[in-house]
Write a protein that holds these residues in place. Structure first.
Motif, PDB file in Angstrom:
ATOM      1  N   VAL A 139       0.860  -1.185   0.000  1.00 59.26           N
ATOM      2  CA  VAL A 139       0.000   0.000   0.000  1.00 59.26           C
ATOM      3  C   VAL A 139       0.898   1.237   0.000  1.00 59.26           C
ATOM      4  CG1 VAL A 139      -1.982   1.122   1.075  1.00 59.26           C
ATOM      5  CG2 VAL A 139      -1.627  -1.343   1.389  1.00 59.26           C
ATOM      6  N   SER A 140       0.790   2.020  -1.064  1.00 55.11           N
ATOM      7  CA  SER A 140       1.726   3.127  -1.213  1.00 55.11           C
ATOM      8  C   SER A 140       1.065   4.265  -1.995  1.00 55.11           C
ATOM      9  CB  SER A 140       3.008   2.611  -1.895  1.00 55.11           C
ATOM     10  OG  SER A 140       4.004   3.598  -1.970  1.00 55.11           O
ATOM     11  N   HIS A 141       1.823   4.911  -2.866  1.00 56.62           N
ATOM     12  CA  HIS A 141       1.433   6.172  -3.494  1.00 56.62           C
ATOM     13  C   HIS A 141       1.597   6.083  -5.010  1.00 56.62           C
ATOM     14  CE1 HIS A 141       1.700   7.879   0.606  1.00 56.62           C
ATOM     15  NE2 HIS A 141       2.690   7.004   0.712  1.00 56.62           N
ATOM     16  N   GLY A 142       0.822   6.884  -5.723  1.00 53.29           N
ATOM     17  CA  GLY A 142       0.723   6.743  -7.167  1.00 53.29           C
ATOM     18  C   GLY A 142       2.038   6.787  -7.921  1.00 53.29           C
ATOM     19  N   ALA A 143       2.817   7.842  -7.741  1.00 55.69           N
ATOM     20  CA  ALA A 143       4.061   7.966  -8.502  1.00 55.69           C
ATOM     21  C   ALA A 143       5.067   6.895  -8.099  1.00 55.69           C
ATOM     22  CB  ALA A 143       4.667   9.361  -8.301  1.00 55.69           C
ATOM     23  N   ALA A 144       5.224   6.675  -6.805  1.00 51.94           N
ATOM     24  CA  ALA A 144       6.185   5.682  -6.325  1.00 51.94           C
ATOM     25  C   ALA A 144       5.812   4.280  -6.801  1.00 51.94           C
ATOM     26  CB  ALA A 144       6.262   5.723  -4.800  1.00 51.94           C
ATOM     27  N   LEU A 145       4.524   3.976  -6.811  1.00 54.81           N
ATOM     28  CA  LEU A 145       4.093   2.651  -7.253  1.00 54.81           C
ATOM     29  C   LEU A 145       4.376   2.428  -8.728  1.00 54.81           C
ATOM     30  CD1 LEU A 145       0.745   2.173  -5.295  1.00 54.81           C
ATOM     31  CD2 LEU A 145       2.884   0.883  -5.012  1.00 54.81           C
ATOM     32  N   ARG A 146       4.162   3.449  -9.552  1.00 53.23           N
ATOM     33  CA  ARG A 146       4.441   3.264 -10.980  1.00 53.23           C
ATOM     34  C   ARG A 146       5.925   3.005 -11.225  1.00 53.23           C
ATOM     35  NH1 ARG A 146       1.883   7.135 -15.305  1.00 53.23           N
ATOM     36  NH2 ARG A 146       2.219   8.793 -13.805  1.00 53.23           N
ATOM     37  N   VAL A 147       6.780   3.656 -10.445  1.00 57.22           N
ATOM     38  CA  VAL A 147       8.217   3.443 -10.599  1.00 57.22           C
ATOM     39  C   VAL A 147       8.577   1.999 -10.274  1.00 57.22           C
ATOM     40  CG1 VAL A 147      10.511   4.083  -9.790  1.00 57.22           C
ATOM     41  CG2 VAL A 147       8.789   5.854 -10.126  1.00 57.22           C
ATOM     42  N   VAL A 148       8.088   1.485  -9.146  1.00 58.70           N
ATOM     43  CA  VAL A 148       8.487   0.129  -8.753  1.00 58.70           C
ATOM     44  C   VAL A 148       7.825  -0.927  -9.641  1.00 58.70           C
ATOM     45  CG1 VAL A 148       6.729  -0.328  -6.954  1.00 58.70           C
ATOM     46  CG2 VAL A 148       9.023  -1.320  -6.764  1.00 58.70           C
ATOM     47  N   ILE A 149       6.598  -0.695 -10.072  1.00 56.50           N
ATOM     48  CA  ILE A 149       5.965  -1.646 -10.986  1.00 56.50           C
ATOM     49  C   ILE A 149       6.762  -1.728 -12.287  1.00 56.50           C
ATOM     50  CG2 ILE A 149       3.917  -2.092 -12.408  1.00 56.50           C
ATOM     51  CD1 ILE A 149       2.242  -0.833 -10.121  1.00 56.50           C
ATOM     52  N   ALA A 150       7.143  -0.568 -12.819  1.00 56.41           N
ATOM     53  CA  ALA A 150       7.934  -0.554 -14.051  1.00 56.41           C
ATOM     54  C   ALA A 150       9.236  -1.328 -13.868  1.00 56.41           C
ATOM     55  CB  ALA A 150       8.222   0.888 -14.482  1.00 56.41           C
ATOM     56  N   ARG A 151       9.893  -1.113 -12.743  1.00 56.92           N
ATOM     57  CA  ARG A 151      11.155  -1.840 -12.499  1.00 56.92           C
ATOM     58  C   ARG A 151      10.937  -3.343 -12.424  1.00 56.92           C
ATOM     59  NH1 ARG A 151      15.741   0.980  -8.827  1.00 56.92           N
ATOM     60  NH2 ARG A 151      15.939   2.920 -10.027  1.00 56.92           N
TER      61      ARG A 151
END
Length: 201
Positions: A139-151
């Motif tokens: 459970v986190s935040h929009g921008a941070a989640l997109r970064v880690v999902i992409a990685r």
């Protein structure tokens, strides 16, 4: 693995850059988190980890109460630090930093690479505690989640924009196939229908 964005805040409504400013859920955000928590509890998560910022921590609390799994809080799951951008609206940011805002280049903020590094470390720690075949909810935040999902999908940080935004209290689901992560659902607000994996072999 499931990545879940926090519920709505007043700053979301006002389109203010939140970053690591500790903004609470608004009334709608609490209702969103309560409903989504009940839905996600039916997946029987094994491990729940969350950013320690209130909007994410309180969102995760609804899931914890619905499924009985305690929440572990990790500062590594916080949103990108926005420096002097925090608290400003999109219009204000564009007026002051038109080029930087278009590129999300925060002059005194955290780099995308730094966000990706700490998010990946936090997710890896949580995965290590998740039983084989079990479900981890982050459970986190929009921008941070997109970064880690992409990685996790093997994309470069600059390619994270191929993933559309995550709406408040929506989630993305990653699954493994042949030892690689792949995106099963993105920006979802309901449980996925069963997918027949043999149709794309």
């Amino acid at each position: 693995m499931l990545f879940w964005r926090h519920g709505r805040t007043a700053w979301n409504v006002e389109r203010r850059f939140q970053g690591q400013t500790d903004i609470e859920l608004d009334e709608v955000g609490h209702a969103q988190a309560e409903r989504a928590g009940r839905v996600l509890a039916s997946l029987n998560p094994d491990v729940v980890v969350a950013s320690d910022l209130r909007r994410a921590a309180d969102t995760a609390g609804y899931l914890s109460r619905a499924c009985g799994v305690p929440v572990d809080h990790d500062e590594g799951l916080r949103e990108r630090h926005g420096g002097s951008w925090e608290g400003l609206t999109g219009n204000e940011l564009f007026a002051r930093w038109p080029t930087g805002y278009a590129m999300m280049d925060i002059p005194d903020g955290e780099t995308i690479a730094a966000v990706g590094d700490r998010m990946t470390e936090a997710v890896d720690k949580a995965l290590a505690r998740t039983p084989a075949g079990g479900l981890l909810v982050v459970v986190s935040h929009g921008a941070a989640l997109r970064v880690v999902i992409a990685r996790m999908l093997g994309l470069a940080d600059e390619q994270r924009e191929v993933l559309g935004p995550l709406s408040n209290c929506c989630w993305s689901v990653l699954g493994t196939r042949r030892d690689h992560w792949r995106l099963m659902e993105h920006n979802a607000a309901s449980l996925p229908e069963p997918v027949v994996l043999s149709d794309d072999t």
